[in-house]
Design an enzyme around this catalytic site. Structure first.
Site, PDB file in Angstrom:
ATOM      1  N   CYS A 170      -0.781   4.568  -0.365  1.00  0.00           N
ATOM      2  CA  CYS A 170      -1.692   5.723  -0.028  1.00  0.00           C
ATOM      3  C   CYS A 170      -2.962   5.087   0.426  1.00  0.00           C
ATOM      4  O   CYS A 170      -3.242   4.046   0.706  1.00  0.00           O
ATOM      5  CB  CYS A 170      -2.016   6.334  -1.346  1.00  0.00           C
ATOM      6  SG  CYS A 170      -3.005   5.478  -2.606  1.00  0.00           S
ATOM      7  N   CYS A 172     -34.501  21.692   7.329  1.00  0.00           N
ATOM      8  CA  CYS A 172     -35.900  21.330   6.497  1.00  0.00           C
ATOM      9  C   CYS A 172     -37.104  21.642   7.649  1.00  0.00           C
ATOM     10  O   CYS A 172     -37.992  22.234   7.242  1.00  0.00           O
ATOM     11  CB  CYS A 172     -35.763  19.950   6.267  1.00  0.00           C
ATOM     12  SG  CYS A 172     -37.426  19.464   5.508  1.00  0.00           S
ATOM     13  N   TYR A 232      -0.549  -6.197  -3.911  1.00  0.00           N
ATOM     14  CA  TYR A 232      -0.636  -6.169  -2.256  1.00  0.00           C
ATOM     15  C   TYR A 232      -0.722  -7.586  -1.715  1.00  0.00           C
ATOM     16  O   TYR A 232      -1.425  -8.621  -2.433  1.00  0.00           O
ATOM     17  CB  TYR A 232      -2.406  -5.636  -1.963  1.00  0.00           C
ATOM     18  CG  TYR A 232      -2.477  -4.316  -2.699  1.00  0.00           C
ATOM     19  CD1 TYR A 232      -1.688  -3.216  -2.368  1.00  0.00           C
ATOM     20  CD2 TYR A 232      -3.696  -4.322  -3.491  1.00  0.00           C
ATOM     21  CE1 TYR A 232      -2.179  -2.069  -3.115  1.00  0.00           C
ATOM     22  CE2 TYR A 232      -3.850  -2.994  -4.172  1.00  0.00           C
ATOM     23  CZ  TYR A 232      -3.212  -1.939  -3.666  1.00  0.00           C
ATOM     24  OH  TYR A 232      -3.394  -0.679  -4.566  1.00  0.00           O
ATOM     25  N   CYS A 252      -5.140   3.024  -1.635  1.00  0.00           N
ATOM     26  CA  CYS A 252      -4.797   1.654  -1.621  1.00  0.00           C
ATOM     27  C   CYS A 252      -5.618   0.675  -0.559  1.00  0.00           C
ATOM     28  O   CYS A 252      -6.085  -0.516  -0.628  1.00  0.00           O
ATOM     29  CB  CYS A 252      -3.184   1.348  -1.494  1.00  0.00           C
ATOM     30  SG  CYS A 252      -1.989   2.145  -2.661  1.00  0.00           S
ATOM     31  N   MET A 256       0.816  -1.144   0.095  1.00  0.00           N
ATOM     32  CA  MET A 256      -0.001   0.167  -0.109  1.00  0.00           C
ATOM     33  C   MET A 256       0.719   1.207  -0.028  1.00  0.00           C
ATOM     34  O   MET A 256       1.849   1.216   0.714  1.00  0.00           O
ATOM     35  CB  MET A 256      -0.914  -0.065   1.268  1.00  0.00           C
ATOM     36  CG  MET A 256      -2.046  -1.021   1.298  1.00  0.00           C
ATOM     37  SD  MET A 256      -3.406  -0.794   2.580  1.00  0.00           S
ATOM     38  CE  MET A 256      -2.357  -0.791   4.083  1.00  0.00           C
ATOM     39  N   CYS A 314     -38.527  23.460   4.442  1.00  0.00           N
ATOM     40  CA  CYS A 314     -39.248  22.793   3.816  1.00  0.00           C
ATOM     41  C   CYS A 314     -40.796  22.806   4.685  1.00  0.00           C
ATOM     42  O   CYS A 314     -41.683  23.268   4.108  1.00  0.00           O
ATOM     43  CB  CYS A 314     -39.295  20.942   3.651  1.00  0.00           C
ATOM     44  SG  CYS A 314     -37.597  20.929   3.337  1.00  0.00           S
ATOM     45  N   CYS A 341     -63.337   9.768 -23.802  1.00  0.00           N
ATOM     46  CA  CYS A 341     -62.720   9.692 -22.433  1.00  0.00           C
ATOM     47  C   CYS A 341     -62.147   8.319 -22.111  1.00  0.00           C
ATOM     48  O   CYS A 341     -62.700   7.454 -22.377  1.00  0.00           O
ATOM     49  CB  CYS A 341     -64.052  10.197 -21.654  1.00  0.00           C
ATOM     50  SG  CYS A 341     -64.384  11.874 -21.520  1.00  0.00           S
ATOM     51  N   CYS A 342     -61.201   8.417 -21.130  1.00  0.00           N
ATOM     52  CA  CYS A 342     -60.321   7.109 -20.532  1.00  0.00           C
ATOM     53  C   CYS A 342     -60.230   6.171 -21.819  1.00  0.00           C
ATOM     54  O   CYS A 342     -60.291   4.980 -21.535  1.00  0.00           O
ATOM     55  CB  CYS A 342     -61.302   6.577 -19.561  1.00  0.00           C
ATOM     56  SG  CYS A 342     -62.779   6.231 -19.634  1.00  0.00           S
TER      57      CYS A 342
END
Length: 573
Positions: free
Chosen positions: A13, A148, A63, A16, A11, A153, A570-571
């Site tokens: 960093c 909130c 590794y 890693c 490793m 909100c 309709c519908c």
């Protein structure tokens, strides 16, 4: 349950360590993994013992893990092993805290999570982390609950709803048969009702939950980073304490942004916070901004009795499909709200109880001024640099899809980050951050994030607009349905607005919806689910929708890709 402590080589960093951790988690017997780069140590908890060969076989070749040196002392007076010293400086999961060679208790093995803030992201994360076994310290410098419930909100929607009722009593499509009456607005009583509900929700959803959560400790004060594993908390009394952590979530929210207009800071202007708790409705109100907050509060104050003038630097909703801004501007002007497009204040003065705004088109005089030009992240004062945390040009914390900052064990969520500033995004991000902090792997997908603006008509969007799709190189096929084709709108005698569907050309897959309609916020989730399910517009058109609902407009809009809906009964199915 088996526990192993291993040394890790290769490793270089912190990233890693994340790669090693992620690779080890692919083993089915693994329950939890914690990898520390500085100490080159991995702590593993598994259902059954795992051999070094099994562990190394799953790792990338650069590794390797090996048995860690024994932590047992040769004599009672011996110093702790290098491993125990490393673990002691690390903190972290499976950290021995007792004498050298003693087995840690379950309490000592618990992950320590620090959460800064108590808003939507913070609470969701704290509750989830505690549920997953962590010991959580949550830190709050002000009122519990964040934006909130306290100043965002909840109070704004109560005020908007009251304004809607006042508007209906003053005027409605049914005035010929139901006489209208100009309402008397008692702002003090409305404010008391509003604040009562705010207090009730804050206690039920925040304070009460913290009081009854044994794994969450509330600490009052202002936090800043001492280093990447320690916070300093300054109480209101001025004394300081330190909080060490294995994982940390920053969820400090955002505050109103104030533009650098000459003279503005010397005036008693409002932000949304002051506007929502105002005890009176000003006769004249000017609003600088065209943000969501600006348009919502502008209409609410207008309906409660103010003469409102909006100064928009560009147009309303200039980042959205142009038809949205045009529709809302038309609706506002019909209600008597002045919308001054492409107008900026170059100077603000205040004298004798009156604001004077200088613009390129003359002066605007008003009794009160609301500045609503967006919000900026609350990151100053956290000493983020001491922990190596990166912010963008707007001081918002930069995070990845797992809510990680550039420091792998420190996370951020909510309005203080570079994510969209919506409380439901914040809460979802906080929950996922908690999962990741406790060894999981969760991401937040915002591709089907719905957004709602609570004007009237409401504005709701999800997915791509045409312009956004084109910027991504996606060819589109779009249709816009006027509301006079929607039976629910017809029987309501309210046909102002539209529903627009954006489909991918060729496949017909639905990729975006924009709606300016009454109850658009109730419509948009169905659209979001359709996009999430990768439905085509034809599949959407074939679905059953209840008749005489606004959401039926989605079906009708989908039908326009292949039919003239004016020629349907309709519908019609």
């Amino acid at each position: 349950m088996n526990e192993q402590t291993l040394s890790v080589t290769g490793m270089t960093c912190a990233d890693c360590a994340r790669h090693v951790e992620k690779a080890l988690k692919t083993l089915t017997d693994i329950v939890a993994v914690d990898v520390a780069y500085p100490q080159s140590v991995a702590h593993i908890r598994s259902i059954q013992p795992l051999s070094l060969d099994q562990l190394n076989a799953t790792l990338p070749k650069n590794y390797r893990v090996a048995a860690a040196p024994s932590s047992h002392a040769d004599t009672p007076a011996a110093k702790p092993s290098r491993l125990n010293q490393a673990l002691d400086s690390l903190g972290g999961l499976f950290k021995p805290r007792g004498d050298v060679g003693t087995k840690p208790t379950n309490a000592e093995l618990r992950l320590r999570v620090a959460v800064i803030g108590t808003g939507g992201a913070a609470m969701a994360s704290a509750l989830k982390a505690a549920e997953l076994g962590a010991h959580v310290t949550i830190i709050e410098r002000g009122t519990i609950g964040g934006t909130c419930v306290n100043v965002g909100c909840v109070p704004s929607k109560i005020m908007i709803r009251a304004a809607h009722v006042a508007h209906l009593r003053r005027t409605s499509p049914f005035d010929d048969g139901i006489s209208s009456t100009a309402p008397v607005v008692r702002r003090d009583r409305l404010l008391a009702q509003q604040q009562g509900r705010v207090d009730e929700l804050r206690h039920a959803k925040y304070e009460g939950i913290l009081d009854t959560s044994p794994n969450i400790k509330l600490l009052r004060g202002e936090a800043r980073f001492k280093n990447a594993h320690t916070l300093v908390v300054k109480s209101t009394a001025g004394d300081e304490s330190e909080v060490s952590f294995d994982r940390c979530l920053i969820a400090t929210g955002a505050s109103a942004a104030v533009p650098p207009i000459p003279g503005l800071k010397e005036t008693p202007y409002w932000t949304s916070t002051q506007a929502l708790v105002s005890g009176a409705i000003p006769p004249r109100l000017a609003v600088i901004g065209s943000s969501v907050v600006a348009v919502e509060l502008a209409q609410a104050f207008a309906r409660l009795g103010s003469h409102v003038t909006i100064l928009a630097r560009s147009t309303l909703f200039f980042r959205e499909d142009p038809a949205i801004g045009e529709a809302i501007t038309t609706a506002f002007r019909a209600e008597g709200i002045e919308v001054l497009e492409h107008t900026q204040a170059s100077r603000v003065a205040y004298a004798n109880g009156e604001f004077v705004l200088t613009t390129g088109y003359g002066e605007v005089r008003t009794d009160q001024l609301l500045v609503a030009t967006g919000r900026t992240a609350n990151t100053r004062g956290l000493a983020l640099e001491t922990a190596g945390i990166t912010v963008n040009a707007q001081n918002a914390i930069v995070i990845d899809r797992g809510m990680r900052t550039h420091v792998s064990h420190i996370y951020a969520a909510g309005d203080c980050t570079d994510q969209p500033q919506f409380v439901y995004v914040a809460a979802a991000a906080g929950t996922r951050a908690a999962i990741n902090m406790t060894g999981g792997e969760a991401t937040l997908d915002l591709t089907t994030m719905p957004a709602v603006v609570f004007t009237e008509p409401q504005v709701a969007t999800v997915g791509y607009s045409e312009a956004e799709a084109h910027l991504k190189g996606i060819e589109t096929d779009s249709r816009t349905l006027a509301l006079d084709n929607v039976p629910r709108a017809l029987v309501n005698f309210d046909t102002h607005g539209f529903i627009k569907l954006v489909a991918e050309a060729g496949s017909g897959r639905l990729i975006g919806v924009q709606a300016v309609t009454p109850e658009a916020g109730e419509i948009i989730q169905a659209a979001a689910l359709a996009i999430r399910a990768r439905m085509t517009v034809q599949e959407l058109a074939d679905q059953l929708f209840p008749y005489l609902t606004m959401v039926e407009g989605l079906k009708l809009a989908a039908q326009t890709f292949t039919k003239d809906v004016k020629q349907l009964s309709c519908c019609a199915g």
